[in-house]
Design a protein around this motif. Structure first.
Motif, PDB file in Angstrom:
ATOM      1  N   ARG A  79       0.834  -1.200   0.000  1.00 42.61           N
ATOM      2  CA  ARG A  79       0.000   0.000   0.000  1.00 42.61           C
ATOM      3  C   ARG A  79       0.869   1.250   0.000  1.00 42.61           C
ATOM      4  NH1 ARG A  79      -3.752  -1.107   4.800  1.00 42.61           N
ATOM      5  NH2 ARG A  79      -3.215  -3.245   4.309  1.00 42.61           N
ATOM      6  N   LEU A  80       0.328   2.292  -0.624  1.00 39.43           N
ATOM      7  CA  LEU A  80       1.022   3.573  -0.718  1.00 39.43           C
ATOM      8  C   LEU A  80       0.156   4.655  -0.094  1.00 39.43           C
ATOM      9  CD1 LEU A  80       2.007   3.454  -4.521  1.00 39.43           C
ATOM     10  CD2 LEU A  80       3.491   2.884  -2.583  1.00 39.43           C
ATOM     11  N   TRP A  81       0.809   5.658   0.418  1.00 42.72           N
ATOM     12  CA  TRP A  81       0.112   6.853   0.899  1.00 42.72           C
ATOM     13  C   TRP A  81       0.497   7.965  -0.063  1.00 42.72           C
ATOM     14  CZ3 TRP A  81      -3.695   8.688   3.597  1.00 42.72           C
ATOM     15  CH2 TRP A  81      -3.665   9.938   4.211  1.00 42.72           C
ATOM     16  N   ILE A  82      -0.496   8.481  -0.778  1.00 42.05           N
ATOM     17  CA  ILE A  82      -0.265   9.582  -1.719  1.00 42.05           C
ATOM     18  C   ILE A  82      -0.671  10.859  -0.991  1.00 42.05           C
ATOM     19  CG2 ILE A  82      -0.761  10.517  -4.008  1.00 42.05           C
ATOM     20  CD1 ILE A  82       0.440   7.705  -4.105  1.00 42.05           C
ATOM     21  N   GLU A  83       0.288  11.761  -0.824  1.00 41.32           N
ATOM     22  CA  GLU A  83       0.051  12.925   0.031  1.00 41.32           C
ATOM     23  C   GLU A  83       0.447  14.209  -0.700  1.00 41.32           C
ATOM     24  OE1 GLU A  83       1.035  12.932   4.444  1.00 41.32           O
ATOM     25  OE2 GLU A  83       2.715  14.100   3.677  1.00 41.32           O
ATOM     26  N   ALA A  84      -0.337  15.249  -0.499  1.00 45.19           N
ATOM     27  CA  ALA A  84       0.009  16.567  -1.036  1.00 45.19           C
ATOM     28  C   ALA A  84       1.395  16.956  -0.521  1.00 45.19           C
ATOM     29  CB  ALA A  84      -1.035  17.590  -0.595  1.00 45.19           C
ATOM     30  N   ALA A  85       2.273  17.362  -1.430  1.00 40.36           N
ATOM     31  CA  ALA A  85       3.646  17.689  -1.040  1.00 40.36           C
ATOM     32  C   ALA A  85       3.689  19.000  -0.261  1.00 40.36           C
ATOM     33  CB  ALA A  85       4.546  17.778  -2.267  1.00 40.36           C
ATOM     34  N   SER A  86       4.657  19.081   0.683  1.00 45.66           N
ATOM     35  CA  SER A  86       4.792  20.293   1.505  1.00 45.66           C
ATOM     36  C   SER A  86       6.123  20.972   1.218  1.00 45.66           C
ATOM     37  CB  SER A  86       4.782  19.927   2.994  1.00 45.66           C
ATOM     38  OG  SER A  86       3.567  19.304   3.332  1.00 45.66           O
ATOM     39  N   ASP A  87       6.148  22.286   1.318  1.00 45.53           N
ATOM     40  CA  ASP A  87       7.422  23.010   1.267  1.00 45.53           C
ATOM     41  C   ASP A  87       8.010  23.016   2.669  1.00 45.53           C
ATOM     42  OD1 ASP A  87       7.268  23.625  -1.431  1.00 45.53           O
ATOM     43  OD2 ASP A  87       5.971  25.356  -1.032  1.00 45.53           O
ATOM     44  N   ILE A  88       9.299  22.717   2.736  1.00 43.06           N
ATOM     45  CA  ILE A  88       9.942  22.552   4.041  1.00 43.06           C
ATOM     46  C   ILE A  88      11.017  23.613   4.254  1.00 43.06           C
ATOM     47  CG2 ILE A  88      11.299  20.991   5.495  1.00 43.06           C
ATOM     48  CD1 ILE A  88      10.089  18.662   3.860  1.00 43.06           C
ATOM     49  N   ALA A  89      10.910  24.350   5.355  1.00 44.19           N
ATOM     50  CA  ALA A  89      11.977  25.285   5.710  1.00 44.19           C
ATOM     51  C   ALA A  89      12.928  24.629   6.714  1.00 44.19           C
ATOM     52  CB  ALA A  89      11.394  26.569   6.301  1.00 44.19           C
ATOM     53  N   GLU A  90      12.329  23.989   7.724  1.00 43.21           N
ATOM     54  CA  GLU A  90      13.160  23.325   8.736  1.00 43.21           C
ATOM     55  C   GLU A  90      12.494  22.024   9.170  1.00 43.21           C
ATOM     56  OE1 GLU A  90      14.302  25.839  11.993  1.00 43.21           O
ATOM     57  OE2 GLU A  90      14.751  27.542  10.663  1.00 43.21           O
ATOM     58  N   GLU A  91      13.314  21.084   9.668  1.00 45.04           N
ATOM     59  CA  GLU A  91      12.803  19.787  10.103  1.00 45.04           C
ATOM     60  C   GLU A  91      13.149  19.543  11.577  1.00 45.04           C
ATOM     61  OE1 GLU A  91      12.684  16.944   6.248  1.00 45.04           O
ATOM     62  OE2 GLU A  91      14.645  17.072   7.215  1.00 45.04           O
ATOM     63  N   TYR A  92      12.148  19.185  12.350  1.00 41.20           N
ATOM     64  CA  TYR A  92      12.331  18.930  13.778  1.00 41.20           C
ATOM     65  C   TYR A  92      11.920  17.504  14.125  1.00 41.20           C
ATOM     66  CZ  TYR A  92      11.970  24.052  13.662  1.00 41.20           C
ATOM     67  OH  TYR A  92      12.127  25.373  13.356  1.00 41.20           O
ATOM     68  N   TYR A  93      12.150  17.136  15.396  1.00 45.03           N
ATOM     69  CA  TYR A  93      11.766  15.817  15.914  1.00 45.03           C
ATOM     70  C   TYR A  93      11.011  16.019  17.218  1.00 45.03           C
ATOM     71  CZ  TYR A  93      12.197  11.293  18.273  1.00 45.03           C
ATOM     72  OH  TYR A  93      11.920  10.124  18.937  1.00 45.03           O
ATOM     73  N   MET A  94       9.895  15.308  17.384  1.00 48.92           N
ATOM     74  CA  MET A  94       9.146  15.392  18.644  1.00 48.92           C
ATOM     75  C   MET A  94       8.553  14.023  18.988  1.00 48.92           C
ATOM     76  SD  MET A  94       5.822  17.772  19.621  1.00 48.92           S
ATOM     77  CE  MET A  94       6.598  19.375  19.549  1.00 48.92           C
ATOM     78  N   SER A  95       8.667  13.616  20.250  1.00 51.30           N
ATOM     79  CA  SER A  95       8.086  12.323  20.635  1.00 51.30           C
ATOM     80  C   SER A  95       7.749  12.265  22.126  1.00 51.30           C
ATOM     81  CB  SER A  95       9.070  11.182  20.324  1.00 51.30           C
ATOM     82  OG  SER A  95      10.182  11.239  21.196  1.00 51.30           O
ATOM     83  N   PHE A  96       6.870  11.325  22.460  1.00 48.89           N
ATOM     84  CA  PHE A  96       6.628  10.948  23.860  1.00 48.89           C
ATOM     85  C   PHE A  96       6.668   9.432  23.982  1.00 48.89           C
ATOM     86  CE2 PHE A  96       4.580  15.131  24.067  1.00 48.89           C
ATOM     87  CZ  PHE A  96       5.119  15.604  25.264  1.00 48.89           C
ATOM     88  N   THR A  97       7.310   8.961  25.033  1.00 48.29           N
ATOM     89  CA  THR A  97       7.271   7.539  25.349  1.00 48.29           C
ATOM     90  C   THR A  97       7.476   7.388  26.852  1.00 48.29           C
ATOM     91  OG1 THR A  97       8.119   5.364  24.710  1.00 48.29           O
ATOM     92  CG2 THR A  97       9.745   7.080  25.034  1.00 48.29           C
ATOM     93  N   LEU A  98       7.315   6.168  27.357  1.00 50.60           N
ATOM     94  CA  LEU A  98       7.490   5.944  28.789  1.00 50.60           C
ATOM     95  C   LEU A  98       8.964   5.728  29.100  1.00 50.60           C
ATOM     96  CD1 LEU A  98       6.181   5.259  31.624  1.00 50.60           C
ATOM     97  CD2 LEU A  98       6.257   2.890  30.886  1.00 50.60           C
TER      98      LEU A  98
END
Lengths: 294, 380
Positions: free
Chosen positions: B87-106
């Motif tokens: 399966r594929l996810w076809i998604e509207a493309a985004s313009d990117i200025a900066e890339e970050y990381y965010m998460s929560f876990t135990l």
């Protein structure tokens, strides 16, 4: 002496009227445990094999003077049951139930620590605790444990807890207390809690510790043993050959990215002076050698 | 339970997080139709439950319909670390200025929820954590308090993101925490979380692991379970309610208790054998459970011998022995079985099995001997 529970401990069973609760509550009573009450909000005034049922933990504590409780409530109700026990005056809560959501466990662990710091929770998802010959709370088969001492056992895995008790019984070695802390992500009682209690218990002369892959509890225990435990320790860590990234039954037993592997745990334990066996039988043999040299 | 990227995004969207418009498709024609509706440019993204898709050609930018056709054709059927793309996810493309990381876990050691945020997103966060740990802003959230506005703001400020991203990142931090706790996730991760040239903070990828223990309060988990990829053996075992993990050896394993089952794998490996699976049948060992377990093991064509390792606690040896014999009547077994039965009333159980022993049903008293026997039989 035993740790946490002994022949004077009075125990309430939350969920005594259920299938599991009545079965194991009955076995625990037969073993000699002081099973003094059960609770059920709608069955107050009834009894289960002669054990009176109260509407709430607070009422049961008031009537019986119980200090411990054992929870056989289905997983969705465990969070409320733990808080009801703590608020009702129970000081030692044993939660046998498996399948409790991790977010519930994280919540009530921190809630107890904040509002009820004198309450010790064991579990959830654990076999319980047995001080052989004195008190058995939970689902451990009492007759596989030899009463007396000099060994204290703490284990993260149910059947391996029994295996450890049995290995020692076969070698005619007695046990002061055997604590099954369970394999869930947020166990109420940790290896370190038990190691500290065994270290302080004069009748416990040696400690057997059964670990499992995943998390960092064994590494933390090793660090603690190195700095605070003077008694000899033997150990076994299950899952030496478990492939990374596979979840092996217990919520806790998963290895990710090379962390929490059995090898890393065994290395940390050896570094702390622990005698590490490669299988439960070997750990039992190592303990027999330790006991022979006491 | 791990979610596909698109499922994770739908999960996030329930908590108000900004995601891109997209469609999940299973064929090139569907991909073209989706791209037509969304309007090019689009991203063509493989949906597999493993990381590192981008590096292995599983994520492509398609500026026009020809590129959509080309990438969809190439990616469908692609093998990404043993996962075949279906399966594929076809998604509207985004313009990117900066890339970050965010998460929560135990954080199991701290027994609190750990939030991690970094201005160095878009790459392997474990590498960032190892080489430049100071670039990850961490917070430990007490589950009783939850994530307050004040703490969320401190956390975001600690990560030194572009000032334009501050408000958006704080909002998403709160939504992500809500999805993590209210949604009963073990892990929620956005990598990358992007800042667009227009100054919007936006979710561009998702990694979500749900806690199946919480299924009772989440009706939507069932739809995610349907799309779980399990091998045939695991699917069959799952349907029978067994705790099974497929491995690639030749000794089939049945044990009671996760610890004992893991220990059984260890011992088989120690004596030179190769386990075919992990299978925990739980506390009891009655004929129904044993039949199901034997059926699953027997259907695994790699299995050359079967090691049944039972420690009777509350369950007595004679019950276990009778359960095994009854199960063997119900299931026709192709490989020799080695039983190790110990614990409560083991002698009684062994006495029941003794008259039934032959070269297809053997018994050993210790785990080690039984593992040796089963491994020898598997080796032929």
């Amino acid at each position: 002496m035993a740790i946490f529970v002994d022949e004077n401990t009075k125990v309430i069973y939350q969920g005594l009227t259920g299938r599991q609760g009545s079965y194991y509550g009955g076995l625990n009573a037969e073993y000699g445990t002081q099973v003094v009450a059960g609770t059920h909000p709608k069955k107050a005034g009834t009894d289960v094999n002669g054990v009176p049922v109260y509407a709430s933990v607070a009422e049961a504590v008031e009537a019986t003077g119980a200090t411990a409780s054992c929870i056989f409530i289905p997983a969705p109700g465990v969070k409320d049951a733990v808080m009801e026990a703590a608020e009702g005056g129970i000081k030692f809560i044993v939660a046998i139930t498996e399948g409790v959501p991790a977010h519930d466990e994280a919540w009530f662990f921190n809630k107890l620590k904040r509002d009820h710091p004198d309450v010790q929770l064991l579990g959830p998802n654990c076999p319980g605790i047995i001080s052989p010959g004195k008190c058995n709370i939970g689902i451990t088969a009492g007759h596989i444990a030899k009463p007396g001492g000099p060994v204290g056992i703490v284990s993260r895995s149910g059947t391996l807890t029994y295996q450890a008790l049995y290995e020692l019984q076969q070698k005619d070695i007695g046990v002061t207390t055997c604590v099954g802390i369970g394999g869930d992500p947020v166990p109420g009682t940790s290896f370190i809690d038990c190691l500290a209690a065994f270290e302080a218990d004069p009748e416990t002369k040696a400690i057997m510790m059964i670990g499992e892959i995943g998390g960092s509890a064994e590494e933390e225990a090793a660090e603690y043993i190195k700095n605070h435990v003077t008694k000899p320790v033997s150990s076994y860590v299950a899952g030496v050959t478990a492939p990374p990234g596979k979840k092996m039954g217990h919520a806790g037993a998963i290895v990710s990215g090379g962390k929490g592997t059995a090898d890393a745990k065994m290395e940390a334990l050896r570094d702390a002076g622990v005698k590490v066996g490669l299988n439960p039988t070997e750990a039992g043999e190592l303990m027999a050698e330790i006991v022979a040299g006491l | 339970m791990d979610l596909f990227e698109y499922q994770g995004k739908q999960f996030f969207a329930q908590y108000g997080m900004p995601i891109s418009a997209g469609e999940v498709v299973f064929s090139v024609d569907e991909a073209l139709a989706a791209a037509e509706r969304l309007g090019t440019p689009v991203m063509v993204k493989s949906q597999v439950l493993t990381g590192g898709r981008g590096k292995l050609g599983g994520i492509k930018f398609a500026p026009d319909m020809d590129a959509v056709r080309e990438h969809a054709t190439n990616i469908l059927g692609l093998d990404i670390k043993g996962h075949i793309v279906e399966r594929l996810w076809i998604e509207a493309a985004s313009d990117i200025a900066e890339e970050y990381y965010m998460s929560f876990t135990l954080d199991r050691a701290a027994k609190k929820h750990l939030g991690m945020l970094s201005a160095e997103g878009g790459m392997d966060i474990e590498e960032v954590a190892a080489s430049t740990p100071e670039k990850i802003s961490k917070i430990w959230v007490d589950p009783v308090d939850g994530l307050t506005d004040e703490v969320a703001a401190q956390w975001v400020d600690g990560a030194n993101l572009n000032p334009d991203a501050r408000e958006g990142a704080i909002a998403i931090a709160k939504q992500l925490y809500a999805s993590y706790t209210e949604g009963d996730a073990d892990l929620v991760e956005i990598n990358p979380l992007i800042l667009t040239p227009e100054g919007k903070v936006h979710v561009l990828d998702s990694k979500v692991t749900l806690d199946v223990n919480a299924e009772f309060r989440h009706a939507d988990y069932a739809q995610f379970d349907e799309t779980q990829t399990r091998d045939e053996r695991e699917e069959a075992a799952h349907a029978k309610g067994l705790q099974y993990v497929g491995l690639d050896g030749t000794v089939g394993v049945i044990a009671n208790g996760a610890g004992l089952a893991m220990s059984t794998l260890d011992v088989i490996n120690q004596v030179g054998g190769k386990p075919a699976n992990f299978l925990d049948i739980g506390g009891g060992a009655n004929a129904d459970v044993m039949s199901s377990a034997l059926q699953v093991i027997n259907d695994d064509k790699n299995v050359k011998s079967i090691f049944i390792n039972i420690f009777g606690g509350i369950t007595r040896g004679e019950e276990v022995a009778n359960g095994i014999l009854e199960a063997m009547k119900r299931v026709k077994i192709d490989s020799p079985i080695v039983i190790r039965l110990d614990g409560t009333n083991a002698d009684e159980g062994r006495a029941i099995l003794a008259p039934e022993l032959n070269d297809m049903l053997m018994m050993e008293t210790t785990m080690l001997d039984a593992a040796r026997k089963a491994s020898e039989l598997a080796a032929g």
